[in-house]
Write an enzyme that holds these catalytic residues in place. Structure first.
Site, PDB file in Angstrom:
ATOM      1  CB  CYS A 138      -0.928  -0.003   1.214  1.00 36.24           C
ATOM      2  SG  CYS A 138      -2.195  -1.282   1.173  1.00 36.24           S
ATOM      3  CD  GLU A 141       2.817  -1.470   2.913  1.00 31.12           C
ATOM      4  OE1 GLU A 141       1.972  -2.290   3.272  1.00 31.12           O
ATOM      5  OE2 GLU A 141       2.753  -0.882   1.815  1.00 31.12           O
TER       6      GLU A 141
END
Length: 787
Positions: free
Chosen positions: A431, A433
């Site tokens: 997402c 990271e």
């Protein structure tokens, strides 16, 4: 889009998601063999991988240019019984559930009933994990204080660096041999373990070469019987490509794509890592091949585009392996989170945007499929042209690409101790990271429910839903004389639960290191070969484990409400508030109205409310950051939810911000849905008060009305909004450009909106595939019409 791509795209979109027992049967066959019992665990894992790659079905779809499927056909999804074993009941649920279902045919069910379940029952990593977790961990997990990523999926969220585009498997085997020769058998107490790990890596490398050669042979056979001369020539070229890569380093654009795709398949066949691996900064890796062949007139832009679009389809053919239970609730999607990075800076810090960056954006816009996910890295050196071109896609409502702050990513990685070149070559996966691509094992351990901690605090250590004492005694909240006393109790409860979470993850990391090494993945991440140590055991150059905080907007508003209404304005006593929460506001609608509409809210650049988000952020950071992991790395924090904010809300009662029981929490660092009332500029000023550089990623969602983009002025304001947020060190921002009315219409008539795609939380998904709670959560997000 060429006719070929149209057909392949339609095939991918229309393919039915189904369970394939192929991999599970093959791994079971190997594990039951005598040979499997005679070798070390790393070698056993490598030989199991080899057995799969030499025996899994070869799938070549009509007309495609890039070959290789995860299962025997598009969207035929393998399972991983050594990690988690699906019961017959699980298979029935997967087959019949309304959302994110997987068809299970009679043959697959029979394979599970007669072969897979009888062998693996009692032997899975999931069972091993839960058998070793202490009671306090189990209670917190069941209460919804946190989730655990590795209970159904293997460690992942890593990304390929430039090395894999510069070296073939034979090059890596040479490195393995050199590392093996350097082991000091006399003086190194780990010499045997190191040699076994390197032996396993060598087996894994040869397994992928054998897999590609099987494709080459099949393609050659198909070319011999092909009637169409054009397709015959394509098949012959594809056979040549598969003969060369991944054994040798790629030398052409086509070879580079196929080379990566074989490696990708190796990673996701070996185990089922979260994020499904991805090529990272694709425009940087492919540009040298593209530029060289353009100059030599061996490829043109349209040919490169068709190859890229063929590559895109391969990702979309691979749904995320099936999840059940809590894991299905925290990540309810087919998406496997492979995130293509575009833009950013080069190793010297100069703008890295190139011609291929724009070609990839054209591909994203034209393909309009869920996978792979995509993002644009924006640095202060990036041209406005890059953001404006991306905005042309954003305004169509696709939800991709998302926007990331390169300069913040670099600062985050430097703070964690990465070298500057590695930080500049890094980016984001999954997402949001952050990681050093090709150099780091960075693992997400699970989501952490910040609001559940407050709920437990308000009940002096008890979970009101289950009645269990999950927390510690922090005092009767009715006796607190000040907000500071309440917050001190919250922090003590927070430290209690984060310690439980990290203790559990220390055990889980050791379980994966000892029982589930990944010799193939270890091949391609520096410095696993040089260290003769597995990716799951700390072999990488950098090792990080993240805990993801969820519900920052909600926790800020809950604490604000208590300070404002109980302690400062004294509108209600703590005892009365807790009593009202127990009724779920039944008979207290006027009070609930005041809590929602007459109380300061996070997201409006109001320090009265926003300071509570900062305070919770700092407490969460202090509780986790820098603590050691068994792999020799550090624990860090990031802030994102996937769909866990819906799950976490479902296990909570009513809360002081006016939220009713079981309703979703806020997502990422976004305000509570509908609570931001002063426009997007106030939102970014609020969220920028958090120190993003101390995280490994934070997720901010915004929703705009399509009318905002009706002219060039709107686009320019959009660019300025992103630039402004990134100047304040914001990490990430993403957009839905769609009206709430359209979404409500889609709820009523889903058959008319089968292709409607929305941005959820770090990924896009079909609106029809979302749960009703998640659909409603997206509808409730504030819709901005101006900046």
């Amino acid at each position: 889009m060429t006719e070929r791509i149209e057909k392949l795209r339609e095939q991918s979109l229309n393919a039915v998601n189904r369970i394939s027992a192929e991999r599970a049967l093959l791994v079971t066959e190997y594990y039951k063999s005598d040979r499997a019992q005679e070798v070390s665990i790393p070698v056993r894992r490598a030989m199991a991988f080899d057995y799969i790659m030499r025996n899994k079905e070869i799938c070549i779809n009509n007309g495609e240019l890039i070959v290789g499927e995860r299962g025997p056909a598009p969207k035929a999804t393998p399972t991983y019984p050594e990690i988690t074993l699906h019961s017959l009941e699980d298979l029935d649920i997967l087959d019949s559930r309304d959302k994110v279902s997987f068809k299970v045919d009679a043959e697959t069910r029979k394979a599970y009933e007669e072969t897979i379940i009888p062998y693996w029952k009692g032997k899975t990593n999931r069972e091993r994990i839960f058998s070793l977790m202490p009671t306090e961990w189990i209670n917190a997990y069941e209460a919804g204080v946190f989730t655990e990523f590795q209970e159904q999926r293997a460690p992942g969220h890593t990304v390929a660096g430039k090395k894999i585009f510069q070296k073939g498997m034979l090059d890596l085997i040479s490195e393995i041999n050199m590392a093996d020769a350097g082991i000091d058998i006399l003086n190194d107490p780990e010499a045997f373990e190191k040699k076994e790990e390197l032996k396993a890596m060598c087996i894994a490398a040869n397994a992928l070469i054998a897999y590609a050669e099987r494709y080459s042979e099949k393609l050659s056979t198909m070319a011999q019987i092909a009637d169409d001369n054009k397709r015959k020539a394509e098949l012959e070229e594809m056979a040549r490509v598969c003969k060369r890569v991944p054994a040798y380093a790629p030398s052409t654009f086509h070879e580079a794509l196929q080379h990566y795709w074989f490696i990708h398949q190796g990673v996701i066949t070996e185990l089922n890592p979260w994020d499904s691996f991805n090529p990272g900064r694709l425009d940087q890796h492919l540009y040298p091949f593209y530029k060289k062949e353009l100059q030599e007139n061996k490829i043109n832009r349209e040919q490169a585009k068709e190859l890229l679009e063929s590559f895109w389809i391969k990702f979309n053919n691979h749904p995320s392996p099936p999840k059940v239970g809590v894991t299905a609730q925290e990540s309810s999607t087919y998406t496997d989170f492979a995130l293509i990075n575009i833009g950013g800076v080069d190793e010297q810090g100069a703008d890295a945007t190139n011609e291929l960056s724009y070609l990839i954006l054209d591909v994203i816009e034209e393909m309009r499929i869920l996978q792979p996910s995509s993002m644009v890295q924006v640095s202060k050196k990036s041209p406005d042209r890059l953001i404006k071109r991306t905005a042309q896609i954003t305004k169509t409502g696709f939800g991709q690409p998302s926007y990331f702050n390169t300069d913040a990513i670099i600062q985050e990685l430097l703070r964690q101790g990465k070298e500057i070149e590695d930080a500049r070559n890094g980016g984001a996966s999954g997402c949001v990271e952050t990681g050093a691509f090709g150099k780091e094992s960075y693992i997400l351990t699970g989501y952490f429910n910040l609001n559940k901690v407050l709920e437990v605090t308000l009940n002096n250590g008890k979970d009101p839903r289950t009645g269990k004492k999950t927390g510690i005694d922090t005092g009767d909240p009715n006796d607190f004389k000040s907000f500071d006393e309440l917050f001190d109790a919250f922090v003590r409860q927070l430290n209690h639960f984060t310690d439980i979470k990290l203790k559990g993850n220390n055990l889980i990391e050791k379980i994966y290191a000892d029982y589930m090494p990944v010799p193939f993945l270890s091949l391609i991440i520096d410095d696993c070969i040089a260290n003769a140590r597995d990716y799951n055991a700390g072999g990488a150059k950098y090792n990080t484990s993240y805990v993801q905080g969820v519900g920052m907007g909600s926790i800020a508003d809950n604490l604000t409400s208590i300070r404002y209404n109980v302690f400062d304005e004294k509108k209600i006593s703590m005892k009365e508030l807790i009593s009202v929460l127990g009724t779920n506001f039944e008979g207290y609608e006027e009070l609930r109205h005041d809590l929602i509409y007459e109380t300061p809210k996070y997201g409006n650049d109001d320090d009265y409310a926003d300071r509570h988000a900062v305070a919770v952020f700092n407490a969460f950071y202090q509780a986790i950051n820098g603590k050691p992991t068994p792999r020799g790395g550090k624990y860090r924090i990031n802030l994102l939810p996937t769909t866990s904010h819906v799950y976490f809300g479902s296990v909570m009662g009513a809360m002081p911000d006016g939220r009713k029981a079981s309703e979703p929490l806020s997502e990422g660092i976004s305000p509570v849905q509908g609570a931001d009332r002063k426009g997007p500029t106030s939102v970014i000023k609020t969220t920028a008060k958090l120190d993003h550089i101390k995280t490994g990623g934070s997720l901010l969602n915004q929703k705009f009305s399509p009318s905002f983009f009706r002219d060039e002025e709107g686009v320019n304001k959009f660019v300025s909004l992103i630039r402004s947020y990134f100047k304040m060190d914001g990490h990430h921002i993403q957009f839905n450009v769609i009206s709430a009315d359209t979404l409500r219409e889609a709820q009523k008539h889903p058959e008319k909106h089968a292709d409607l795609i929305v941005r959820v939380a770090g990924y896009s998904d079909y609106f029809n595939d979302l749960s009703e709670d998640l659909q409603n959560e997206i509808i409730k997000r504030t819709e901005h019409e101006g900046v």
